[in-house]
Design a protein around this motif. Sequence first.
Motif, PDB file in Angstrom:
ATOM      1  N   GLN A  49       0.842  -1.190   0.000  1.00 37.49           N
ATOM      2  CA  GLN A  49       0.000   0.000   0.000  1.00 37.49           C
ATOM      3  C   GLN A  49       0.878   1.242   0.000  1.00 37.49           C
ATOM      4  N   GLY A  50       0.564   2.199  -0.875  1.00 33.88           N
ATOM      5  CA  GLY A  50       1.316   3.442  -0.958  1.00 33.88           C
ATOM      6  C   GLY A  50       2.513   3.373  -1.892  1.00 33.88           C
ATOM      7  N   HIS A  51       2.734   2.218  -2.520  1.00 31.38           N
ATOM      8  CA  HIS A  51       3.848   2.037  -3.439  1.00 31.38           C
ATOM      9  C   HIS A  51       3.311   1.657  -4.822  1.00 31.38           C
ATOM     10  N   SER A  52       3.913   2.230  -5.839  1.00 30.83           N
ATOM     11  CA  SER A  52       3.461   1.993  -7.210  1.00 30.83           C
ATOM     12  C   SER A  52       3.940   0.669  -7.779  1.00 30.83           C
ATOM     13  N   HIS A  53       5.042   0.145  -7.243  1.00 34.44           N
ATOM     14  CA  HIS A  53       5.658  -1.033  -7.843  1.00 34.44           C
ATOM     15  C   HIS A  53       6.022  -2.070  -6.794  1.00 34.44           C
ATOM     16  N   SER A  54       5.993  -3.312  -7.218  1.00 38.93           N
ATOM     17  CA  SER A  54       6.474  -4.409  -6.376  1.00 38.93           C
ATOM     18  C   SER A  54       7.994  -4.483  -6.485  1.00 38.93           C
ATOM     19  N   VAL A  55       8.603  -5.277  -5.618  1.00 39.90           N
ATOM     20  CA  VAL A  55      10.042  -5.505  -5.697  1.00 39.90           C
ATOM     21  C   VAL A  55      10.386  -6.106  -7.060  1.00 39.90           C
ATOM     22  N   ALA A  56       9.603  -7.072  -7.507  1.00 38.63           N
ATOM     23  CA  ALA A  56       9.864  -7.722  -8.794  1.00 38.63           C
ATOM     24  C   ALA A  56       9.791  -6.725  -9.952  1.00 38.63           C
ATOM     25  N   GLU A  57       8.833  -5.811  -9.900  1.00 39.08           N
ATOM     26  CA  GLU A  57       8.735  -4.785 -10.949  1.00 39.08           C
ATOM     27  C   GLU A  57       9.955  -3.872 -10.933  1.00 39.08           C
ATOM     28  N   LEU A  58      10.414  -3.512  -9.758  1.00 44.24           N
ATOM     29  CA  LEU A  58      11.594  -2.651  -9.659  1.00 44.24           C
ATOM     30  C   LEU A  58      12.838  -3.368 -10.173  1.00 44.24           C
ATOM     31  N   VAL A  59      12.984  -4.647  -9.862  1.00 45.91           N
ATOM     32  CA  VAL A  59      14.116  -5.411 -10.378  1.00 45.91           C
ATOM     33  C   VAL A  59      14.016  -5.527 -11.899  1.00 45.91           C
ATOM     34  N   SER A  60      12.822  -5.747 -12.422  1.00 48.92           N
ATOM     35  CA  SER A  60      12.635  -5.814 -13.877  1.00 48.92           C
ATOM     36  C   SER A  60      12.985  -4.483 -14.539  1.00 48.92           C
ATOM     37  N   HIS A  61      12.639  -3.395 -13.900  1.00 51.20           N
ATOM     38  CA  HIS A  61      12.949  -2.060 -14.408  1.00 51.20           C
ATOM     39  C   HIS A  61      14.465  -1.827 -14.408  1.00 51.20           C
ATOM     40  N   ILE A  62      15.132  -2.198 -13.319  1.00 56.06           N
ATOM     41  CA  ILE A  62      16.588  -2.084 -13.256  1.00 56.06           C
ATOM     42  C   ILE A  62      17.219  -2.898 -14.379  1.00 56.06           C
ATOM     43  N   THR A  63      16.720  -4.108 -14.573  1.00 52.04           N
ATOM     44  CA  THR A  63      17.248  -4.978 -15.627  1.00 52.04           C
ATOM     45  C   THR A  63      17.017  -4.372 -17.003  1.00 52.04           C
ATOM     46  N   ALA A  64      15.848  -3.789 -17.213  1.00 51.67           N
ATOM     47  CA  ALA A  64      15.535  -3.180 -18.515  1.00 51.67           C
ATOM     48  C   ALA A  64      16.546  -2.096 -18.868  1.00 51.67           C
ATOM     49  N   TRP A  65      16.896  -1.259 -17.896  1.00 51.92           N
ATOM     50  CA  TRP A  65      17.836  -0.170 -18.171  1.00 51.92           C
ATOM     51  C   TRP A  65      19.273  -0.653 -18.234  1.00 51.92           C
ATOM     52  N   ARG A  66      19.604  -1.711 -17.504  1.00 50.25           N
ATOM     53  CA  ARG A  66      20.925  -2.326 -17.675  1.00 50.25           C
ATOM     54  C   ARG A  66      21.024  -2.907 -19.087  1.00 50.25           C
ATOM     55  N   SER A  85       6.864   2.975 -20.616  1.00 52.51           N
ATOM     56  CA  SER A  85       6.341   1.952 -21.517  1.00 52.51           C
ATOM     57  C   SER A  85       6.477   0.581 -20.856  1.00 52.51           C
ATOM     58  N   THR A  86       5.972  -0.453 -21.533  1.00 57.61           N
ATOM     59  CA  THR A  86       6.138  -1.802 -20.997  1.00 57.61           C
ATOM     60  C   THR A  86       7.600  -2.240 -21.063  1.00 57.61           C
ATOM     61  N   ALA A  87       8.378  -1.672 -21.972  1.00 62.05           N
ATOM     62  CA  ALA A  87       9.816  -1.960 -22.007  1.00 62.05           C
ATOM     63  C   ALA A  87      10.520  -1.313 -20.809  1.00 62.05           C
ATOM     64  N   ASP A  88      10.052  -0.156 -20.394  1.00 62.49           N
ATOM     65  CA  ASP A  88      10.604   0.569 -19.248  1.00 62.49           C
ATOM     66  C   ASP A  88      10.202  -0.118 -17.939  1.00 62.49           C
ATOM     67  N   TRP A  89       8.980  -0.560 -17.856  1.00 60.43           N
ATOM     68  CA  TRP A  89       8.443  -1.205 -16.656  1.00 60.43           C
ATOM     69  C   TRP A  89       7.820  -2.552 -17.024  1.00 60.43           C
ATOM     70  N   PRO A  90       8.646  -3.556 -17.308  1.00 62.50           N
ATOM     71  CA  PRO A  90       8.108  -4.881 -17.648  1.00 62.50           C
ATOM     72  C   PRO A  90       7.309  -5.455 -16.475  1.00 62.50           C
ATOM     73  N   GLU A  91       6.279  -6.191 -16.797  1.00 64.03           N
ATOM     74  CA  GLU A  91       5.421  -6.797 -15.773  1.00 64.03           C
ATOM     75  C   GLU A  91       5.893  -8.221 -15.489  1.00 64.03           C
ATOM     76  N   PRO A  92       6.608  -8.414 -14.386  1.00 64.30           N
ATOM     77  CA  PRO A  92       7.094  -9.769 -14.076  1.00 64.30           C
ATOM     78  C   PRO A  92       5.962 -10.651 -13.557  1.00 64.30           C
ATOM     79  N   VAL A  93       5.994 -11.912 -13.944  1.00 65.55           N
ATOM     80  CA  VAL A  93       5.001 -12.856 -13.439  1.00 65.55           C
ATOM     81  C   VAL A  93       5.667 -14.005 -12.689  1.00 65.55           C
ATOM     82  N   ASP A  94       6.941 -14.189 -12.930  1.00 70.84           N
ATOM     83  CA  ASP A  94       7.688 -15.283 -12.314  1.00 70.84           C
ATOM     84  C   ASP A  94       8.946 -14.715 -11.662  1.00 70.84           C
TER      85      ASP A  94
END
Length: 166
Positions: A49-66, A85-94
């Motif tokens: 609550q109060g956060h826009s992203h999950s840990v997994a989303e943040l890791v996916s975002h870091i990976t996208a920019w790396r 975009s979805t490339a900037d913030w990929p939606e992790p499922v696993d």
Amino acid sequence: MENNNEPKALTERVIKQLNDFYNGDNWVTDNLEKKVFSLTPAIALTKAQGHSHSVAELVSHITAWRNFVLQKLTGNNNYDIEDNSTADWPEPVDWNATRKEFEICHQNLLAAIKDFPVEQWHEKVPGRNYSFIYLINGIVGHDYYHYGQIGSVIAAIINMEHSDKY
């Protein structure tokens, strides 16, 4: 001839910083592998609550920019990421796949940094208004910025879990 000591020293420093961030002696707190990659999928995929992203989303975002940095260093001049975009913030499922993707990207990025020609570090990144040196310095800052957010999300999840017990 230009002095190549600066790019060589930068290369060594950035590789150390990227390794320390992932699984080394992180100067801030526990490294990503210890603090984040040990999380269960349930916690990593939770949006607190109060956060826009999950840990997994943040890791996916870091990976996208790396990966963006990797693509530019290896000559993929047309590769780009559009903000929000979805490339900037990929939606992790696993969570396991997200962790593995980071690990592979990390190893490939280190290799690309090591292999990048020293004489090109001051050149402009195709499609951007900054140099390759600025780019690789930027990815380190970007990692730590979002690592702070990850810490905040983890703390919020832990607080949620504890508040449910009382």
